[in-house]
Scaffold this active site. Structure first.
Site, PDB file in Angstrom:
ATOM      1  N   ASN A   7      10.401 -16.273  35.072  1.00 31.26           N
ATOM      2  CA  ASN A   7      10.502 -15.360  33.929  1.00 31.26           C
ATOM      3  C   ASN A   7       9.285 -14.428  33.967  1.00 31.26           C
ATOM      4  O   ASN A   7       8.141 -14.884  33.833  1.00 31.26           O
ATOM      5  CB  ASN A   7      10.529 -16.193  32.638  1.00 31.26           C
ATOM      6  CG  ASN A   7      10.632 -15.323  31.413  1.00 31.26           C
ATOM      7  OD1 ASN A   7       9.914 -14.338  31.293  1.00 31.26           O
ATOM      8  ND2 ASN A   7      11.503 -15.668  30.498  1.00 31.26           N
ATOM      9  N   HIS A  10       5.970 -11.777  30.857  1.00 32.10           N
ATOM     10  CA  HIS A  10       4.563 -11.593  30.496  1.00 32.10           C
ATOM     11  C   HIS A  10       3.813 -10.670  31.439  1.00 32.10           C
ATOM     12  O   HIS A  10       2.686 -10.272  31.158  1.00 32.10           O
ATOM     13  CB  HIS A  10       3.877 -12.952  30.336  1.00 32.10           C
ATOM     14  CG  HIS A  10       4.453 -13.691  29.161  1.00 32.10           C
ATOM     15  ND1 HIS A  10       4.633 -13.091  27.932  1.00 32.10           N
ATOM     16  CD2 HIS A  10       4.952 -14.946  29.034  1.00 32.10           C
ATOM     17  CE1 HIS A  10       5.192 -13.951  27.099  1.00 32.10           C
ATOM     18  NE2 HIS A  10       5.407 -15.082  27.745  1.00 32.10           N
ATOM     19  N   HIS A  47      13.726 -11.229  29.551  1.00 34.22           N
ATOM     20  CA  HIS A  47      14.294 -11.238  28.200  1.00 34.22           C
ATOM     21  C   HIS A  47      14.105  -9.858  27.582  1.00 34.22           C
ATOM     22  O   HIS A  47      12.985  -9.463  27.264  1.00 34.22           O
ATOM     23  CB  HIS A  47      13.567 -12.310  27.368  1.00 34.22           C
ATOM     24  CG  HIS A  47      14.142 -12.523  26.012  1.00 34.22           C
ATOM     25  ND1 HIS A  47      13.684 -13.507  25.171  1.00 34.22           N
ATOM     26  CD2 HIS A  47      15.128 -11.890  25.341  1.00 34.22           C
ATOM     27  CE1 HIS A  47      14.378 -13.466  24.039  1.00 34.22           C
ATOM     28  NE2 HIS A  47      15.247 -12.489  24.118  1.00 34.22           N
ATOM     29  N   ARG A  49      14.191  -8.232  24.604  1.00 27.80           N
ATOM     30  CA  ARG A  49      14.249  -8.562  23.173  1.00 27.80           C
ATOM     31  C   ARG A  49      14.643  -7.341  22.369  1.00 27.80           C
ATOM     32  O   ARG A  49      14.341  -6.204  22.750  1.00 27.80           O
ATOM     33  CB  ARG A  49      12.881  -9.072  22.694  1.00 27.80           C
ATOM     34  CG  ARG A  49      12.490 -10.419  23.263  1.00 27.80           C
ATOM     35  CD  ARG A  49      11.187 -10.880  22.625  1.00 27.80           C
ATOM     36  NE  ARG A  49      11.399 -11.258  21.254  1.00 27.80           N
ATOM     37  CZ  ARG A  49      11.467 -12.521  20.815  1.00 27.80           C
ATOM     38  NH1 ARG A  49      11.274 -13.526  21.645  1.00 27.80           N
ATOM     39  NH2 ARG A  49      11.683 -12.780  19.545  1.00 27.80           N
ATOM     40  N   ARG A  53       9.335  -6.054  22.716  1.00 24.39           N
ATOM     41  CA  ARG A  53       7.885  -6.303  22.679  1.00 24.39           C
ATOM     42  C   ARG A  53       7.269  -6.386  24.073  1.00 24.39           C
ATOM     43  O   ARG A  53       6.089  -6.129  24.233  1.00 24.39           O
ATOM     44  CB  ARG A  53       7.558  -7.558  21.879  1.00 24.39           C
ATOM     45  CG  ARG A  53       8.032  -8.836  22.523  1.00 24.39           C
ATOM     46  CD  ARG A  53       7.504 -10.039  21.802  1.00 24.39           C
ATOM     47  NE  ARG A  53       8.070 -10.153  20.461  1.00 24.39           N
ATOM     48  CZ  ARG A  53       8.123 -11.291  19.786  1.00 24.39           C
ATOM     49  NH1 ARG A  53       7.611 -12.387  20.319  1.00 24.39           N
ATOM     50  NH2 ARG A  53       8.662 -11.351  18.593  1.00 24.39           N
ATOM     51  N   GLU A  73      18.009 -12.766  29.778  1.00 22.43           N
ATOM     52  CA  GLU A  73      18.016 -13.500  28.506  1.00 22.43           C
ATOM     53  C   GLU A  73      18.271 -12.486  27.408  1.00 22.43           C
ATOM     54  O   GLU A  73      17.647 -11.414  27.400  1.00 22.43           O
ATOM     55  CB  GLU A  73      16.661 -14.152  28.261  1.00 22.43           C
ATOM     56  CG  GLU A  73      16.409 -15.357  29.111  1.00 22.43           C
ATOM     57  CD  GLU A  73      15.028 -15.935  28.829  1.00 22.43           C
ATOM     58  OE1 GLU A  73      14.340 -15.493  27.874  1.00 22.43           O
ATOM     59  OE2 GLU A  73      14.615 -16.811  29.574  1.00 22.43           O
ATOM     60  N   THR A 104      10.684 -17.667  22.029  1.00 21.29           N
ATOM     61  CA  THR A 104      11.955 -18.212  21.552  1.00 21.29           C
ATOM     62  C   THR A 104      11.728 -19.638  21.070  1.00 21.29           C
ATOM     63  O   THR A 104      11.538 -20.542  21.875  1.00 21.29           O
ATOM     64  CB  THR A 104      12.997 -18.188  22.687  1.00 21.29           C
ATOM     65  OG1 THR A 104      12.915 -16.931  23.347  1.00 21.29           O
ATOM     66  CG2 THR A 104      14.389 -18.388  22.152  1.00 21.29           C
ATOM     67  N   GLU A 154      21.178 -24.141  29.086  1.00 18.21           N
ATOM     68  CA  GLU A 154      19.760 -24.299  29.416  1.00 18.21           C
ATOM     69  C   GLU A 154      19.162 -25.156  28.317  1.00 18.21           C
ATOM     70  O   GLU A 154      19.124 -24.753  27.145  1.00 18.21           O
ATOM     71  CB  GLU A 154      19.049 -22.947  29.507  1.00 18.21           C
ATOM     72  CG  GLU A 154      17.557 -23.109  29.827  1.00 18.21           C
ATOM     73  CD  GLU A 154      16.856 -21.802  30.174  1.00 18.21           C
ATOM     74  OE1 GLU A 154      17.504 -20.889  30.730  1.00 18.21           O
ATOM     75  OE2 GLU A 154      15.650 -21.709  29.877  1.00 18.21           O
ATOM     76  N   HIS A 202      11.324 -23.551  29.098  1.00 22.88           N
ATOM     77  CA  HIS A 202      10.445 -23.254  27.968  1.00 22.88           C
ATOM     78  C   HIS A 202       9.263 -24.213  27.939  1.00 22.88           C
ATOM     79  O   HIS A 202       9.438 -25.415  27.807  1.00 22.88           O
ATOM     80  CB  HIS A 202      11.158 -23.289  26.617  1.00 22.88           C
ATOM     81  CG  HIS A 202      10.523 -22.336  25.649  1.00 22.88           C
ATOM     82  ND1 HIS A 202       9.350 -22.614  25.012  1.00 22.88           N
ATOM     83  CD2 HIS A 202      10.871 -21.092  25.267  1.00 22.88           C
ATOM     84  CE1 HIS A 202       9.003 -21.581  24.269  1.00 22.88           C
ATOM     85  NE2 HIS A 202       9.906 -20.648  24.405  1.00 22.88           N
TER      86      HIS A 202
HETATM   87  N1  PXP Z   1      13.971 -20.041  29.068  1.00 28.40           N
HETATM   88  C1  PXP Z   1      14.206 -19.344  27.930  1.00 28.40           C
HETATM   89  C2  PXP Z   1      15.603 -19.308  27.391  1.00 28.40           C
HETATM   90  C3  PXP Z   1      13.183 -18.616  27.276  1.00 28.40           C
HETATM   91  O1  PXP Z   1      13.444 -17.926  26.149  1.00 28.40           O
HETATM   92  C4  PXP Z   1      11.893 -18.621  27.855  1.00 28.40           C
HETATM   93  C5  PXP Z   1      10.796 -17.832  27.204  1.00 28.40           C
HETATM   94  O2  PXP Z   1      11.107 -16.482  27.227  1.00 28.40           O
HETATM   95  C6  PXP Z   1      11.692 -19.361  29.037  1.00 28.40           C
HETATM   96  C7  PXP Z   1      12.738 -20.068  29.608  1.00 28.40           C
HETATM   97  C8  PXP Z   1      10.366 -19.413  29.712  1.00 28.40           C
HETATM   98  O3  PXP Z   1       9.453 -20.058  28.891  1.00 28.40           O
HETATM   99  P1  PXP Z   1       7.927 -20.120  29.312  1.00 28.40           P
HETATM  100  O4  PXP Z   1       7.413 -18.714  29.321  1.00 28.40           O
HETATM  101  O5  PXP Z   1       7.304 -20.952  28.249  1.00 28.40           O
HETATM  102  O6  PXP Z   1       7.869 -20.749  30.673  1.00 28.40           O
END
Ligand code: PXP
Length: 252
Positions: A7, A10, A47, A49, A53, A73, A104, A154, A202
């Protein structure tokens, strides 16, 4: 083999910290995506959003061009649905969104929104896009996901990660990770028995991941924050490779 979706939200968070609203700036999520896939990641997750953001609209198009396998996402909202149908990622993961949350925080209420999720699932599948539903490992939500007919669920590992952190931060605290793990184990078994493929994500990081390996039937992990954080010190390629090496320990 357990797959890794990185992901890269960031990477965009860092860019937006300096260049919000400017339409340009570094670092580039698409460049990060290429490095992640070259390092062995099986796909890229982003994602978009509703509040934009971090990831912006231009990013998802650049990611579509850069990534071999894209997991978008998204909230179950008309604006993002029509964008996804044009973008055609390989898979979408439907997530709940609350504007004030930092990330999330909870799973989708599939049971309470079956009709509209079923409609979205059909639209996506008709366009050749697989669907995943981001849910807590809750028996009712898993049954509802099977009725909606998504290809994947998931399982939300946020609670597991949170309790793992609290326990390692205060060694005297009563152990609760095992209860959270058990919920994930039971959830994965139930989902698998109902014909759903099981992803998880997550809050997963280099410390808590081995404990998660007790959960059976996992196909793919979506991991973001810990990989991007590690990349600040060792670079994106090494951060992804380190995670993949850890994931080699999964026996299914
Ligand atoms: N899976 C989903 C559905 C998420 O919303 C997120 C965060 O955007 C992640 C995985 C990844 O989470 P993390 O950044 O904490 O590894």
């Amino acid at each position: 083999m357990l797959k890794l979706g990185v992901n890269i939200d960031h990477v965009a968070t860092l860019r937006e910290a300096r260049y919000r609203g400017r339409g340009f700036g570094e670092p580039s999520p698409a460049e990060a995506a290429k490095i992640c896939e070259a390092a062995g990641a099986h796909g890229i997750t982003a994602h978009l959003r509703e509040d934009r953001r971090h990831i912006q609209d231009r990013d998802v198009w650049e990611l579509r061009a850069a990534a071999r396998r894209l997991n978008l996402e998204m909230a179950n909202s008309p604006e993002i649905i029509s964008l996804a149908l044009k973008l055609k990622p390989e898979i979408v993961c439907l997530v709940p969104e609350r504007r004030l949350e930092v990330t999330t925080e909870g799973g989708l209420d599939v049971a309470g929104n079956e009709k509209s999720l079923l409609e979205t699932r059909r639209k996506m599948n008709d366009a050749g896009i697989d669907v995943s539903l981001f849910i807590a490992p809750d028996p009712g939500q898993i049954e509802a996901s099977a009725r909606v007919g998504s290809q994947f669920v998931e399982l939300h590992t946020g609670q597991f990660a949170e309790t793992f952190f609290k326990e390692t931060a205060s060694p005297g605290a009563p152990p609760v990770t095992s209860a959270e793990l058990q919920r994930l184990i039971t959830g994965a078994q139930q989902a698998h028995a109902l014909g759903l493929r099981v992803n998880a994500g997550h809050g997963l990081n280099y410390e808590n991941l081995p404990a998660l390996f007790a959960v059976p039937h996992l196909v793919e992990l979506n991991i973001g924050h810990s990989i991007v954080s590690r990349a600040i010190f060792v670079g994106m390629e090494a951060a992804v490779r380190e995670m993949l090496r850890l994931m080699d320990g999964y026996r299914g």
